[in-house]
Write an enzyme that holds these catalytic residues in place. Structure first.
Site, PDB file in Angstrom:
ATOM      1  N   CYS B  62       0.854  -1.197   0.000  1.00  0.00           N
ATOM      2  CA  CYS B  62       0.000   0.000   0.000  1.00  0.00           C
ATOM      3  C   CYS B  62       0.882   1.236   0.000  1.00  0.00           C
ATOM      4  CB  CYS B  62      -0.880   0.017   1.243  1.00  0.00           C
ATOM      5  SG  CYS B  62      -1.833  -1.457   1.524  1.00  0.00           S
ATOM      6  N   HIS B  66       0.680   4.903  -1.812  1.00  0.00           N
ATOM      7  CA  HIS B  66       0.032   5.868  -0.909  1.00  0.00           C
ATOM      8  C   HIS B  66       0.984   6.429   0.140  1.00  0.00           C
ATOM      9  CE1 HIS B  66      -3.912   4.940  -2.567  1.00  0.00           C
ATOM     10  NE2 HIS B  66      -3.688   3.653  -2.399  1.00  0.00           N
ATOM     11  N   CYS B 160     -34.975  -2.539   9.910  1.00  0.00           N
ATOM     12  CA  CYS B 160     -33.936  -1.860  10.697  1.00  0.00           C
ATOM     13  C   CYS B 160     -34.552  -0.673  11.431  1.00  0.00           C
ATOM     14  CB  CYS B 160     -32.823  -1.331   9.799  1.00  0.00           C
ATOM     15  SG  CYS B 160     -32.169  -2.490   8.599  1.00  0.00           S
ATOM     16  N   CYS B 205     -27.415  -8.757  12.515  1.00  0.00           N
ATOM     17  CA  CYS B 205     -28.735  -8.169  12.715  1.00  0.00           C
ATOM     18  C   CYS B 205     -29.763  -8.907  11.867  1.00  0.00           C
ATOM     19  CB  CYS B 205     -28.726  -6.689  12.341  1.00  0.00           C
ATOM     20  SG  CYS B 205     -28.754  -5.595  13.761  1.00  0.00           S
TER      21      CYS B 205
END
Lengths: 106, 244
Positions: B62, B66, B160, B205
């Site tokens: 990376c 970057h 939700c 969830c």
């Protein structure tokens, strides 16, 4: 090798207590659980932590299965002279790991 | 009765978003506040190592492109998910990291929810800590995400919104229902005893209401993540957060 965050002040006043913080990446599997097939998952915890300042032992702890994964520990120590803080811990598989950090007395 | 409920719902929606941090116990908050005690930093350090670890045939990391993440990645996590200019589809930060790894580094993908993947995501996220979430809200994907948020799902037939809009602040069992904002991901959940991505939270969830979870790479999962970010507009990034 597991990942460890060991934090102690770089400079400490002579004879004054300072805090050492230790965070260890470890599953701390209690041995009480079963996997999806109903087989017991063997116990796998860190069972002992020893902290030395140079050759002198300043802290020792035995750990038991009730301690959560990724245990976080804070304890205090004092130093009369500069040295290296060495923390060694052992787990149930016999793996031993050592972390060090320098401590300078001012 | 109905107009009163409607008014109440409108008032709740208009109020400033409240971070899950404010609903957590003082002990949990203290854990998040101290970088030495926050277990999420175990993953952050892993990510920091990954950042400069070469991968793929060209041996690029990376950092090769970057450079210093503390400069180049500052504020990035606060802008995601965004609409990718090439695919014109919503893209989460985790998907962007995976894309970069496969297309730019030409390396094997990191398994989702692996230490390395979560670590990189946490390390990038950390560079935006304290910055307000600000995601562009003017795409049709946001509206689609909102529809998903408000759609009843699963055998329990819950959306939700029914918990995290209408019943936020009330109790589910012993736990306070948070507003469900995505401002601390990847985050350390004491329940998981591990770090997890936003997708893991959504999946849990959805399994909780006994629905079939959206696939990780599905458009729906990205749309929902996008809407959640728009909904949390202005909340500060807390990565790596600690939650019960």
């Amino acid at each position: 090798m597991v990942r460890v965050l060991l934090n102690a002040p770089k400079q400490v006043p002579k004879g004054q207590p300072f805090n050492v913080k230790l965070l260890i990446s470890h599953p701390m599997e209690s041995g009480q659980r079963r996997d999806a097939m109903g087989m017991a998952i063997p116990r796998h915890i860190i069972n002992q932590i020893v902290c030395k300042l140079d050759e002198e032992e300043v802290f020792r702890m035995n750990l038991f299965p009730a301690i959560a994964a990724n245990p976080f520990l804070v304890f205090s120590a004092t130093a009369e002279q500069s040295g290296t803080l060495t923390i060694t811990f052992t787990d149930d598989n016999g793996v031993e790991q050592t972390e060090t950090t320098p401590v300078e007395v001012v | 009765m109905k107009p009163v409920l409607l008014l109440l719902a409108l008032l709740t929606a208009a109020a400033a978003p409240r971070s899950g941090y404010d609903d957590a116990s003082p002990e949990t908050r203290a854990m998040q506040d101290d970088d030495d005690a926050n277990p999420g930093f175990l993953w952050v350090r892993e990510g920091e190592a990954q950042w400069s670890k070469p991968a793929g045939p060209d041996g690029k990391s990376c950092a090769s492109c970057h450079h210093d993440a503390t400069i180049s990645m500052r504020g990035v996590a606060a802008r995601y998910p965004l609409i990718d200019t090439v695919s014109e589809q919503p893209m989460t930060l985790d998907q962007r990291i995976a894309q970069c790894r496969e297309e730019r580094q030409r390396a094997d993908p990191l398994p989702p929810e692996s230490e390395a993947a979560l670590g990189l995501s946490a390390y990038v996220g950390l560079q935006s800590r304290g910055m307000p979430l600000h995601v562009r809200a003017d795409s049709p994907f946001v509206a689609a995400g909102r529809r998903l948020f408000e759609t009843r799902l699963g055998q329990l037939n819950l959306s939700c919104a029914q918990c995290h809009d209408e019943r936020a602040g009330m109790k589910l069992g012993g736990a306070t229902i948070p507003q469900g904002h995505p401002n601390g991901y990847p985050e350390y959940r004491l329940e998981w005893q591990a770090m997890g991505s936003l997708y893991r939270r959504l999946r849990d969830c959805m399994t909780g209401v006994r629905a079939e979870p959206f696939a990780p790479e599905s458009l729906q999962a990205a749309e929902l993540a996008l809407y959640l970010a728009v909904r949390a507009e202005g909340l500060k990034v807390e990565t790596p957060a600690v939650r019960p």
